[in-house]
Design a protein around this motif. Structure first.
Motif, short mmCIF file in Angstrom:
data_model
loop_
_atom_site.label_atom_id
_atom_site.label_comp_id
_atom_site.label_asym_id
_atom_site.label_seq_id
_atom_site.Cartn_x
_atom_site.Cartn_y
_atom_site.Cartn_z
N LEU A 102 43.13 -49.51 -6.63
CA LEU A 102 42.78 -49.90 -7.98
C LEU A 102 41.30 -49.56 -8.11
CD1 LEU A 102 43.30 -51.23 -10.73
CD2 LEU A 102 42.70 -53.43 -9.66
N LEU A 103 40.97 -48.69 -9.06
CA LEU A 103 39.61 -48.20 -9.18
C LEU A 103 39.05 -48.41 -10.59
CD1 LEU A 103 40.18 -44.85 -7.28
CD2 LEU A 103 38.99 -46.88 -6.42
N PHE A 104 37.85 -48.96 -10.65
CA PHE A 104 37.09 -49.12 -11.87
C PHE A 104 36.00 -48.05 -11.82
CE2 PHE A 104 39.14 -53.06 -10.98
CZ PHE A 104 39.42 -53.65 -12.20
N LEU A 105 36.12 -47.03 -12.65
CA LEU A 105 35.30 -45.81 -12.51
C LEU A 105 34.45 -45.55 -13.75
CD1 LEU A 105 38.24 -43.63 -11.17
CD2 LEU A 105 36.35 -44.56 -9.79
N ASN A 106 33.30 -44.93 -13.50
CA ASN A 106 32.42 -44.46 -14.57
C ASN A 106 32.10 -42.99 -14.34
OD1 ASN A 106 31.50 -47.58 -14.37
ND2 ASN A 106 31.40 -46.78 -16.45
N TYR A 107 31.93 -42.26 -15.45
CA TYR A 107 31.53 -40.86 -15.36
C TYR A 107 30.04 -40.77 -15.06
CZ TYR A 107 36.00 -39.42 -17.27
OH TYR A 107 37.33 -39.20 -17.45
N TYR A 108 29.66 -39.83 -14.19
CA TYR A 108 28.25 -39.54 -13.97
C TYR A 108 27.68 -38.96 -15.25
CZ TYR A 108 28.11 -40.18 -8.92
OH TYR A 108 28.12 -40.73 -7.68
N GLN A 109 26.49 -39.39 -15.60
CA GLN A 109 25.79 -38.82 -16.74
C GLN A 109 25.10 -37.53 -16.28
OE1 GLN A 109 26.09 -40.10 -19.86
NE2 GLN A 109 27.53 -41.44 -18.80
N PRO A 110 25.11 -36.49 -17.12
CA PRO A 110 24.44 -35.25 -16.72
C PRO A 110 22.97 -35.52 -16.39
CG PRO A 110 25.70 -34.94 -18.72
CD PRO A 110 25.70 -36.41 -18.44
N ALA A 111 22.50 -34.93 -15.30
CA ALA A 111 21.11 -35.11 -14.88
C ALA A 111 20.62 -33.85 -14.19
CB ALA A 111 20.98 -36.31 -13.94
N ARG A 112 19.37 -33.52 -14.40
CA ARG A 112 18.75 -32.39 -13.73
C ARG A 112 18.77 -32.65 -12.23
NH1 ARG A 112 13.30 -31.35 -12.62
NH2 ARG A 112 13.02 -29.14 -12.18
N GLY A 113 19.14 -31.66 -11.46
CA GLY A 113 19.14 -31.80 -10.02
C GLY A 113 20.40 -32.41 -9.46
N MET A 114 21.37 -32.72 -10.31
CA MET A 114 22.61 -33.32 -9.83
C MET A 114 23.40 -32.28 -9.04
SD MET A 114 25.65 -35.12 -12.00
CE MET A 114 24.71 -36.62 -12.23
N PRO A 115 23.99 -32.66 -7.91
CA PRO A 115 24.81 -31.71 -7.16
C PRO A 115 25.95 -31.19 -8.04
CG PRO A 115 24.45 -33.70 -5.89
CD PRO A 115 23.92 -33.96 -7.26
N THR A 116 26.29 -29.95 -7.86
CA THR A 116 27.39 -29.35 -8.61
C THR A 116 28.66 -30.17 -8.46
OG1 THR A 116 26.41 -27.18 -8.27
CG2 THR A 116 28.73 -27.23 -8.91
N GLU A 117 28.91 -30.70 -7.26
CA GLU A 117 30.13 -31.47 -7.01
C GLU A 117 30.20 -32.74 -7.86
OE1 GLU A 117 32.61 -30.47 -5.19
OE2 GLU A 117 31.61 -28.73 -4.35
N ALA A 118 29.06 -33.26 -8.33
CA ALA A 118 29.05 -34.49 -9.11
C ALA A 118 29.26 -34.25 -10.60
CB ALA A 118 27.74 -35.24 -8.90
N ARG A 119 29.07 -33.04 -11.05
CA ARG A 119 29.19 -32.75 -12.48
C ARG A 119 30.62 -32.94 -12.96
NH1 ARG A 119 25.36 -27.67 -11.70
NH2 ARG A 119 23.43 -28.86 -11.46
N GLY A 120 30.78 -33.79 -13.96
CA GLY A 120 32.10 -34.08 -14.49
C GLY A 120 32.90 -35.05 -13.65
N ALA A 121 32.29 -35.60 -12.62
CA ALA A 121 32.98 -36.50 -11.70
C ALA A 121 32.73 -37.96 -12.08
CB ALA A 121 32.52 -36.25 -10.26
N VAL A 122 33.44 -38.84 -11.41
CA VAL A 122 33.30 -40.27 -11.61
C VAL A 122 32.81 -40.93 -10.33
CG1 VAL A 122 35.09 -40.42 -13.39
CG2 VAL A 122 35.72 -40.72 -10.99
N TYR A 123 32.42 -42.19 -10.45
CA TYR A 123 32.01 -43.00 -9.29
C TYR A 123 32.52 -44.42 -9.50
CZ TYR A 123 28.35 -44.76 -12.41
OH TYR A 123 27.68 -45.33 -13.47
N VAL A 124 32.63 -45.16 -8.40
CA VAL A 124 32.98 -46.57 -8.48
C VAL A 124 31.70 -47.33 -8.81
CG1 VAL A 124 33.70 -48.58 -7.11
CG2 VAL A 124 34.93 -46.43 -6.90
N ARG A 125 31.76 -48.12 -9.87
CA ARG A 125 30.56 -48.81 -10.35
C ARG A 125 29.99 -49.78 -9.32
NH1 ARG A 125 28.46 -49.08 -15.35
NH2 ARG A 125 27.09 -50.81 -15.77
#
Length: 151
Positions: A102-125
């Motif tokens: 069971l996952l409560f997820l948020n999208y990463y906000q675009p940021a300069r220097g963000m790894p390519t792998e994180a773009r468009g991805a989610v994280y557990v808050r």
């Protein structure tokens, strides 16, 4: 960037401060709430991090992109696959193959220097909040998630 490794190995659990947030609060703050299972994992390093990357993610440390298959949606519209990105630190939430979560997820906000792998991805808050292996979800918490999803 080095070629990515594909593995389905398990990782050690992270130690992190806990939020104490209720199911209701995490549900309200999440972009997605899903029951999902790990279907792929890519571990990689950034060999040539720029200054923005170094400030945010450190010096070329290990980062992981998980691919999750949602089987039940409580909030949001994740599609058939969810890209879930983790940096390896004390706030990480690691997932293992052959387990539902069971996952409560948020999208990463675009940021300069963000790894390519994180773009468009989610994280557990909250790494040690309400997100957890499905078999550890209390019946009362699942009833609350179901109630909230009906609104």
């Amino acid at each position: 960037m080095r070629p990515a490794l594909l593995s389905l190995g398990s990782a050690a659990p992270a130690l992190a401060l806990c939020s104490g947030a209720s199911v209701q609060r995490e549900y309200r703050e999440a972009d997605l709430v899903v029951k999902a299972r790990l279907v792929g994992q890519t571990d990689t390093w950034t060999d040539t991090p720029d200054a923005a990357y170094l400030r945010r993610w450190g010096n070329g440390s290990l980062i992981t992109r998980y691919e999750l298959a949602p089987s039940r949606m409580f909030k949001g519209r994740p599609g058939k696959r969810v890209r879930f990105f983790e940096e390896h630190d004390s706030g990480a939430f690691y997932v293992d193959p052959d387990k539902d979560y069971l996952l409560f997820l948020n999208y990463y906000q675009p940021a300069r220097g963000m790894p390519t792998e994180a773009r468009g991805a989610v994280y557990v808050r909250y790494a040690c909040g309400q997100s957890k292996p499905w078999n550890e979800v209390r019946a009362s918490d699942l009833r609350e998630v179901n109630r909230l999803s009906q609104r």
